[in-house]
Design a protein around this motif. Structure first.
Motif, PDB file in Angstrom:
ATOM      1  N   LEU A 192       0.770  -1.154   0.128  1.00 23.95           N
ATOM      2  CA  LEU A 192       0.038   0.092  -0.199  1.00 23.95           C
ATOM      3  C   LEU A 192       0.899   1.223  -0.040  1.00 23.95           C
ATOM      4  O   LEU A 192       2.102   1.269   0.670  1.00 23.95           O
ATOM      5  N   PRO A 193       0.485   2.215  -0.665  1.00 28.57           N
ATOM      6  CA  PRO A 193       1.047   3.433  -0.611  1.00 28.57           C
ATOM      7  C   PRO A 193       1.245   4.048   0.866  1.00 28.57           C
ATOM      8  O   PRO A 193       0.369   4.031   1.699  1.00 28.57           O
ATOM      9  N   ASP A 194       2.361   4.871   1.126  1.00 32.89           N
ATOM     10  CA  ASP A 194       2.669   5.364   2.468  1.00 32.89           C
ATOM     11  C   ASP A 194       1.565   6.283   2.886  1.00 32.89           C
ATOM     12  O   ASP A 194       1.185   6.341   3.947  1.00 32.89           O
ATOM     13  N   GLY A 195       1.091   7.287   1.889  1.00 35.59           N
ATOM     14  CA  GLY A 195       0.302   8.090   2.411  1.00 35.59           C
ATOM     15  C   GLY A 195      -1.261   7.991   2.518  1.00 35.59           C
ATOM     16  O   GLY A 195      -2.315   8.745   2.998  1.00 35.59           O
ATOM     17  N   LEU A 196      -1.471   6.808   2.325  1.00 34.18           N
ATOM     18  CA  LEU A 196      -3.180   6.396   2.545  1.00 34.18           C
ATOM     19  C   LEU A 196      -3.466   6.273   3.955  1.00 34.18           C
ATOM     20  O   LEU A 196      -2.639   5.931   4.792  1.00 34.18           O
ATOM     21  N   ASN A 197      -4.512   6.833   4.256  1.00 36.29           N
ATOM     22  CA  ASN A 197      -5.181   6.565   5.336  1.00 36.29           C
ATOM     23  C   ASN A 197      -5.849   5.349   5.711  1.00 36.29           C
ATOM     24  O   ASN A 197      -6.545   4.829   4.611  1.00 36.29           O
ATOM     25  N   ALA A 198      -5.946   4.699   6.760  1.00 36.31           N
ATOM     26  CA  ALA A 198      -6.266   3.463   7.069  1.00 36.31           C
ATOM     27  C   ALA A 198      -7.348   3.566   8.200  1.00 36.31           C
ATOM     28  O   ALA A 198      -7.180   4.167   9.068  1.00 36.31           O
ATOM     29  N   LEU A 199      -8.499   2.521   8.282  1.00 36.10           N
ATOM     30  CA  LEU A 199      -9.117   2.127   9.336  1.00 36.10           C
ATOM     31  C   LEU A 199      -8.597   0.917   9.987  1.00 36.10           C
ATOM     32  O   LEU A 199      -8.848  -0.205   9.375  1.00 36.10           O
ATOM     33  N   ALA A 200      -7.992   0.930  11.171  1.00 39.47           N
ATOM     34  CA  ALA A 200      -7.525  -0.222  11.594  1.00 39.47           C
ATOM     35  C   ALA A 200      -7.781  -0.834  13.008  1.00 39.47           C
ATOM     36  O   ALA A 200      -8.053   0.258  13.939  1.00 39.47           O
ATOM     37  N   VAL A 201      -7.610  -1.890  13.399  1.00 38.52           N
ATOM     38  CA  VAL A 201      -7.769  -2.424  14.795  1.00 38.52           C
ATOM     39  C   VAL A 201      -6.415  -2.620  15.224  1.00 38.52           C
ATOM     40  O   VAL A 201      -5.844  -3.804  14.645  1.00 38.52           O
ATOM     41  N   VAL A 202      -5.855  -2.099  16.196  1.00 37.23           N
ATOM     42  CA  VAL A 202      -4.699  -2.410  16.839  1.00 37.23           C
ATOM     43  C   VAL A 202      -4.921  -3.226  18.073  1.00 37.23           C
ATOM     44  O   VAL A 202      -5.313  -2.908  19.120  1.00 37.23           O
ATOM     45  N   GLU A 203      -4.462  -4.371  17.900  1.00 33.85           N
ATOM     46  CA  GLU A 203      -4.514  -5.413  19.234  1.00 33.85           C
ATOM     47  C   GLU A 203      -3.279  -5.570  19.925  1.00 33.85           C
ATOM     48  O   GLU A 203      -2.130  -5.719  19.214  1.00 33.85           O
ATOM     49  N   PHE A 204      -3.458  -5.595  21.248  1.00 36.27           N
ATOM     50  CA  PHE A 204      -2.199  -5.623  22.119  1.00 36.27           C
ATOM     51  C   PHE A 204      -2.092  -7.209  22.441  1.00 36.27           C
ATOM     52  O   PHE A 204      -2.598  -8.009  22.564  1.00 36.27           O
ATOM     53  N   ALA A 205      -0.539  -7.324  22.831  1.00 35.30           N
ATOM     54  CA  ALA A 205      -0.349  -8.614  23.095  1.00 35.30           C
ATOM     55  C   ALA A 205      -0.664  -8.964  24.391  1.00 35.30           C
ATOM     56  O   ALA A 205      -1.123 -10.223  24.743  1.00 35.30           O
ATOM     57  N   ALA A 206      -0.852  -8.082  25.391  1.00 37.70           N
ATOM     58  CA  ALA A 206      -1.365  -8.093  26.617  1.00 37.70           C
ATOM     59  C   ALA A 206      -2.195  -6.896  26.901  1.00 37.70           C
ATOM     60  O   ALA A 206      -1.868  -5.652  26.287  1.00 37.70           O
TER      61      ALA A 206
ATOM     62  N   ARG B 252       3.192   0.686   9.655  1.00 40.85           N
ATOM     63  CA  ARG B 252       4.313  -0.258   9.398  1.00 40.85           C
ATOM     64  C   ARG B 252       5.298   0.055  10.545  1.00 40.85           C
ATOM     65  O   ARG B 252       5.923  -1.133  11.014  1.00 40.85           O
ATOM     66  N   GLU B 253       5.332   1.317  11.187  1.00 42.73           N
ATOM     67  CA  GLU B 253       6.083   1.279  12.429  1.00 42.73           C
ATOM     68  C   GLU B 253       5.462   0.850  13.692  1.00 42.73           C
ATOM     69  O   GLU B 253       6.316   0.177  14.445  1.00 42.73           O
ATOM     70  N   LEU B 254       4.157   0.886  13.600  1.00 44.39           N
ATOM     71  CA  LEU B 254       3.422   0.254  14.734  1.00 44.39           C
ATOM     72  C   LEU B 254       3.502  -1.423  14.947  1.00 44.39           C
ATOM     73  O   LEU B 254       3.464  -1.870  16.143  1.00 44.39           O
ATOM     74  N   ILE B 255       3.475  -1.961  13.705  1.00 44.26           N
ATOM     75  CA  ILE B 255       3.515  -3.405  13.804  1.00 44.26           C
ATOM     76  C   ILE B 255       4.737  -3.839  14.308  1.00 44.26           C
ATOM     77  O   ILE B 255       4.853  -5.019  14.897  1.00 44.26           O
ATOM     78  N   GLU B 256       5.866  -3.159  14.320  1.00 40.03           N
ATOM     79  CA  GLU B 256       7.220  -3.502  14.914  1.00 40.03           C
ATOM     80  C   GLU B 256       7.236  -3.555  16.379  1.00 40.03           C
ATOM     81  O   GLU B 256       7.968  -3.925  17.136  1.00 40.03           O
ATOM     82  N   ASP B 257       6.172  -2.673  16.975  1.00 35.45           N
ATOM     83  CA  ASP B 257       5.971  -2.606  18.382  1.00 35.45           C
ATOM     84  C   ASP B 257       5.955  -3.835  19.275  1.00 35.45           C
ATOM     85  O   ASP B 257       5.052  -4.385  18.988  1.00 35.45           O
ATOM     86  N   PRO B 258       6.738  -4.386  20.219  1.00 35.95           N
ATOM     87  CA  PRO B 258       6.624  -5.667  20.794  1.00 35.95           C
ATOM     88  C   PRO B 258       5.242  -5.719  21.462  1.00 35.95           C
ATOM     89  O   PRO B 258       4.735  -6.837  21.961  1.00 35.95           O
ATOM     90  N   ARG B 259       4.679  -4.633  21.912  1.00 33.85           N
ATOM     91  CA  ARG B 259       3.263  -4.552  22.480  1.00 33.85           C
ATOM     92  C   ARG B 259       1.944  -4.709  21.747  1.00 33.85           C
ATOM     93  O   ARG B 259       0.944  -5.156  22.238  1.00 33.85           O
ATOM     94  N   VAL B 260       2.249  -4.616  20.323  1.00 34.04           N
ATOM     95  CA  VAL B 260       1.393  -4.919  19.362  1.00 34.04           C
ATOM     96  C   VAL B 260       1.500  -6.350  18.862  1.00 34.04           C
ATOM     97  O   VAL B 260       2.372  -6.683  18.269  1.00 34.04           O
ATOM     98  N   ARG B 261       0.290  -7.063  19.335  1.00 29.58           N
ATOM     99  CA  ARG B 261      -0.161  -8.548  18.728  1.00 29.58           C
ATOM    100  C   ARG B 261       0.012  -8.514  17.218  1.00 29.58           C
ATOM    101  O   ARG B 261       0.423  -9.388  16.409  1.00 29.58           O
ATOM    102  N   THR B 262      -0.994  -7.905  16.759  1.00 31.18           N
ATOM    103  CA  THR B 262      -1.379  -7.540  15.341  1.00 31.18           C
ATOM    104  C   THR B 262      -1.900  -6.308  14.951  1.00 31.18           C
ATOM    105  O   THR B 262      -2.638  -5.804  16.036  1.00 31.18           O
ATOM    106  N   ILE B 263      -2.095  -6.144  13.835  1.00 31.92           N
ATOM    107  CA  ILE B 263      -2.942  -4.929  13.145  1.00 31.92           C
ATOM    108  C   ILE B 263      -3.932  -5.341  12.179  1.00 31.92           C
ATOM    109  O   ILE B 263      -3.586  -6.429  11.230  1.00 31.92           O
ATOM    110  N   ARG B 264      -5.187  -5.261  12.394  1.00 27.32           N
ATOM    111  CA  ARG B 264      -6.213  -5.755  11.198  1.00 27.32           C
ATOM    112  C   ARG B 264      -6.815  -4.670  10.564  1.00 27.32           C
ATOM    113  O   ARG B 264      -7.413  -3.629  11.012  1.00 27.32           O
ATOM    114  N   LEU B 265      -6.466  -4.642   9.160  1.00 29.10           N
ATOM    115  CA  LEU B 265      -6.807  -3.544   8.482  1.00 29.10           C
ATOM    116  C   LEU B 265      -8.185  -3.675   7.932  1.00 29.10           C
ATOM    117  O   LEU B 265      -8.663  -4.784   7.688  1.00 29.10           O
ATOM    118  N   ALA B 266      -9.261  -2.562   8.502  1.00 26.24           N
ATOM    119  CA  ALA B 266     -10.799  -2.666   7.776  1.00 26.24           C
ATOM    120  C   ALA B 266     -10.901  -1.976   6.991  1.00 26.24           C
ATOM    121  O   ALA B 266     -12.113  -2.202   6.087  1.00 26.24           O
TER     122      ALA B 266
END
Length: 302
Positions: free
Chosen positions: A159-173, A279-293
């Motif tokens: 996906l292009p860098d500048g696109l805005n997304a609707l996402a669910v950011v899920e935590f590992a804990a 892309r930066e957020l998915i590398e955070d160890p507290r983030v379990r996954t990101i679900r693009l909606a």
């Protein structure tokens, strides 16, 4: 000896018919007047009973807010209350699917009616579990095994860098309130809605900035106005007799009180995250996954 009885007049059919008609007319008029009076008493009395105290305001506070929790993937606006009949009260809501900010989506939404009968029981509800939007499915999957980080990286890379997304950011804990605030501040992220329970396969309790706007302000506590204080304040208004209606919204007092009491954030919804930020957020160890909606172009386009 004189006759004590007056002379009986000759029978006159015309006079008799007129007398009968007058009697029937008087009787019919009196009956209709009584029925009209009873109808007015029943209508006005029923309205007064249904609108007693703060019942109208509480109806929108409880049922309108529960409808928003029942449809976390929608932007819901609650109309004025209430349309009252002798046997029911109702109000309208407008709902439109939540989309990524910046897209060119149709304005407005669909209008639905939320009603309760004379005894305060809620009728048939629209949307809910049948509202199968992309965001609904993403919320269903919180806690599930789908969308491993490597898969998310591959999607984001296309996906292009500048696109805005609707996402669910899920935590590992799950994060506590202060931990969530620190996470959002550090990542310059915005939690439009916070998921306060893990309920894989069903819609979890998800609270947003305008889920309920009559409580204590929580501006700035968790980013974008999302506040645990308001959630707890609203839950504190609920009573035991609300449980039956809440279950119509796929909720329960026990679940709401536990989620509000624990105050643990399992995930959050962001409407304005850029692909580059994700892309930066998915590398955070507290983030379990990101679900693009959703994104600011059609995800279904080949």
């Amino acid at each position: 000896m004189p006759d004590d009885f007056p002379e009986v007049p000759d029978f006159d059919p015309k006079l008799t018919r007129r007398a009968v008609r007058r009697g029937l007319l008087r009787t019919t008029t009196n009956v209709l007047a009584v029925l009209l009076a009873l109808a007015l008493v029943a209508t006005v009395g029923s309205t007064l009973v249904q609108e007693r105290g703060d019942r109208e305001r509480r109806m929108t506070d409880v049922l309108g807010t529960a409808f928003k929790l029942y449809n976390p993937a929608y932007e819901v606006t609650v109309g004025g209350c209430c349309e009252t009949t002798p046997v029911s009260m109702s109000f309208e809501v407008t709902a439109s699917p939540l989309r990524a900010v910046g897209g060119f989506w149709p304005a407005g939404g669909d209008t639905y009616t939320i009603s309760q009968d004379f005894f305060g029981r809620v009728g048939h509800l629209p949307l809910g579990s049948t509202a199968n939007t992309r965001l609904s499915f993403a919320l269903y999957d919180v806690g599930g095994d789908l969308a491993a980080k490597e898969e998310v990286r591959k999607v984001l890379a296309r996906l292009p860098d500048g696109l805005n997304a609707l996402a669910v950011v899920e935590f590992a804990a799950p994060l506590k309130e202060n931990e969530l605030k620190a996470f959002l501040d550090r990542n310059k992220s915005c939690a439009d809605r916070v998921v306060y329970e893990r309920r894989t396969g069903s819609l979890p309790i998800t609270w947003g900035e305008i889920t309920w706007d009559r409580g204590e302000s929580a501006e700035g506590k968790q980013g974008c106005g999302v506040g645990l204080d308001n959630f707890r304040f609203w839950t504190g208004l609920l009573r035991e007799h609300d449980d039956a209606n809440l279950r119509r919204f796929d909720l329960s007092l026990a679940r709401l009180r536990k989620a509000a009491g624990d105050g643990l954030a399992y995930a959050y919804v962001d409407q304005l995250a850029s692909v580059e930020e994700l892309r930066e957020l998915i590398e955070d160890p507290r983030v379990r996954t990101i679900r693009l909606a959703d994104a600011t172009f059609d995800l279904d386009r080949p």
